[in-house]
Design an enzyme around this catalytic site. Structure first.
Site, PDB file in Angstrom:
ATOM      1  N   LYS A 107      25.389  51.621   6.390  1.00 42.88           N
ATOM      2  CA  LYS A 107      26.239  52.807   6.417  1.00 42.88           C
ATOM      3  C   LYS A 107      27.350  52.564   7.422  1.00 42.88           C
ATOM      4  O   LYS A 107      27.098  52.334   8.607  1.00 42.88           O
ATOM      5  CB  LYS A 107      25.412  54.028   6.822  1.00 42.88           C
ATOM      6  N   LYS A 124      26.841  52.600   1.794  1.00 45.11           N
ATOM      7  CA  LYS A 124      27.626  53.827   1.879  1.00 45.11           C
ATOM      8  C   LYS A 124      28.800  53.612   2.826  1.00 45.11           C
ATOM      9  O   LYS A 124      28.593  53.092   3.918  1.00 45.11           O
ATOM     10  CB  LYS A 124      26.726  54.933   2.408  1.00 45.11           C
TER      11      LYS A 124
HETATM   12  C1  PBG Z   1      24.885  62.042   7.889  1.00 49.75           C
HETATM   13  C2  PBG Z   1      25.462  62.009   6.546  1.00 49.75           C
HETATM   14  C3  PBG Z   1      26.817  61.837   6.237  1.00 49.75           C
HETATM   15  C4  PBG Z   1      26.932  61.856   4.857  1.00 49.75           C
HETATM   16  C5  PBG Z   1      25.661  62.021   4.339  1.00 49.75           C
HETATM   17  N1  PBG Z   1      24.747  62.115   5.406  1.00 49.75           N
HETATM   18  C6  PBG Z   1      28.019  61.725   6.988  1.00 49.75           C
HETATM   19  C7  PBG Z   1      28.249  61.359   8.326  1.00 49.75           C
HETATM   20  O1  PBG Z   1      27.857  60.299   8.812  1.00 49.75           O
HETATM   21  O2  PBG Z   1      28.912  62.197   8.927  1.00 49.75           O
HETATM   22  C8  PBG Z   1      28.230  61.700   4.133  1.00 49.75           C
HETATM   23  C9  PBG Z   1      28.230  61.957   2.704  1.00 49.75           C
HETATM   24  C10 PBG Z   1      29.559  62.097   2.113  1.00 49.75           C
HETATM   25  O3  PBG Z   1      30.607  61.902   2.754  1.00 49.75           O
HETATM   26  O4  PBG Z   1      29.579  62.438   0.931  1.00 49.75           O
HETATM   27  N2  PBG Z   1      23.632  62.573   7.947  1.00 49.75           N
END
Ligand code: PBG
Length: 321
Positions: free
Chosen positions: A191, A244
């Protein structure tokens, strides 16, 4: 002479030699659940995506079932936030309530829960703060409490998204020792610290109030490190590994697909969705074709599973044929 155009002559032959076929079975649809009652509110930067309270969510769940989308991932908008994210560990919290509601009323749906603290902390970071940074191992202890709250509520799968080191091993141990060895873990293994999460943070009120997430999420410039991160998650027991965001990281999806013997998930994140919607609103692109081309590219890159806000619209296109 070999003439590639011979196999492009008609729709039938093109379909026959098509290498990548999207299916509604590939999709996971994200749901934003509000603890406050009476809510159905469109997210400004994500047209067509809503926050729902449990008393209003049935129409959405009915539509998903009708479209053949059977897997959802839940994100929370709790009423109370505090420094440690206490609500995340509350067995009667909004996500345990949502899991119970969905499993009772929609037993055909497969429910995945997000395991993270950023939606529950008043500072918006993904765990406990010490010295202006997230404390890894104290956060692991709290993630264990969160996962048990979801497991007791009957969740089908858990998906830790906070990028704390050792999360998968820690959660696997906790689940196994509490009688939940059957619950799979989908790791947000790779991520990146991405600007493409912007609209999600609006949606979940989870933007950090100070600093950013670069001390725990990955540097977008790193490719070799992605393999290392994924290898750790696989060793620690991840059943599915995720990349991601998706679109700016298609090379990473392919690397993981070629390297690991696990299903690969890709998260087609909020900013990717918002860009398509915004350009379409301006009449600058053909929204439906761009959407299908985007989803196809993610699958072609190597994703077996796609988490996407486009799931409902794509399911309609696939149904039409
Ligand atoms: C963090 C989380 C994030 C997303 C899903 N779970 C974002 C972040 O790190 O702020 C992002 C999902 C998206 O942008 O669609 N728990």
């Amino acid at each position: 002479m070999f003439r590639p155009r011979r196999l492009r002559k008609s729709p039938v032959i093109r379909r026959l030699v098509r290498e990548t076929n999207l299916s509604v079975n590939d999709f996971i649809y994200p749901l934003f659940i509000e603890e406050k009652a009476g809510i159905k509110k469109e997210i400004a930067s994500m047209p067509g995506v809503y926050r729902y309270s449990l008393d209003r969510i049935s129409t959405e769940l009915d539509e998903l079932v009708e479209l053949g989308i059977h897997t959802v991932i839940l994100f929370a908008i709790p009423l109370e936030k505090d420094a440690i994210g206490s609500e995340a560990m509350n067995k009667q919290g909004i996500i345990p309530q949502a899991i119970r509601f969905i499993k009772k009323n929609y037993p055909q749906l497969y429910v995945i829960s997000d395991i993270c603290f950023c939606e529950y902390t008043d500072h918006g970071h993904c765990g406990i703060i010490h010295d202006n940074d997230v404390d890894n191992d104290e956060t692991l202890a709290n993630l264990n409490k969160q996962v048990i709250a979801h497991a007791e509520a009957g969740v089908d799968m858990v998906a830790p998204s906070g990028m704390m080191d050792g999360t998968i091993g820690s959660l696997r141990y906790e689940l196994d020792n509490n009688g939940y060895s059957q619950i799979p873990i989908m790791g947000y293994s790779v991520k990146y610290a991405s600007a493409f999460y912007g609209p999600f943070r609006d949606a979940a009120d989870s933007a950090p109030t100070f600093g950013d997430r670069r001390t725990y999420q990955m540097d977008p410039a790193n490719r070799t490190e992605a393999r290392r991160e994924a290898a750790l998650d696989v060793e620690e027991g991840a059943d599915i590994i995720m990349v991601k965001p998706a679109l700016a990281y298609l090379d990473i999806i392919r690397d993981l697909k070629n390297t690991f013997d696990r299903p690969i998930a890709a998260y087609n994140v909020s900013g990717e969705y918002a860009m398509v919607k915004a350009a379409a609103e301006k009449g600058w692109i053909d929204e439906e074709r761009v959407m299908m081309e985007t989803l196809t590219s993610i699958k072609r890159a190597g994703a077996d599973i796609i988490i996407t806000y486009h799931a409902k619209e794509a399911a309609k296109v696939l149904k039409r044929g």
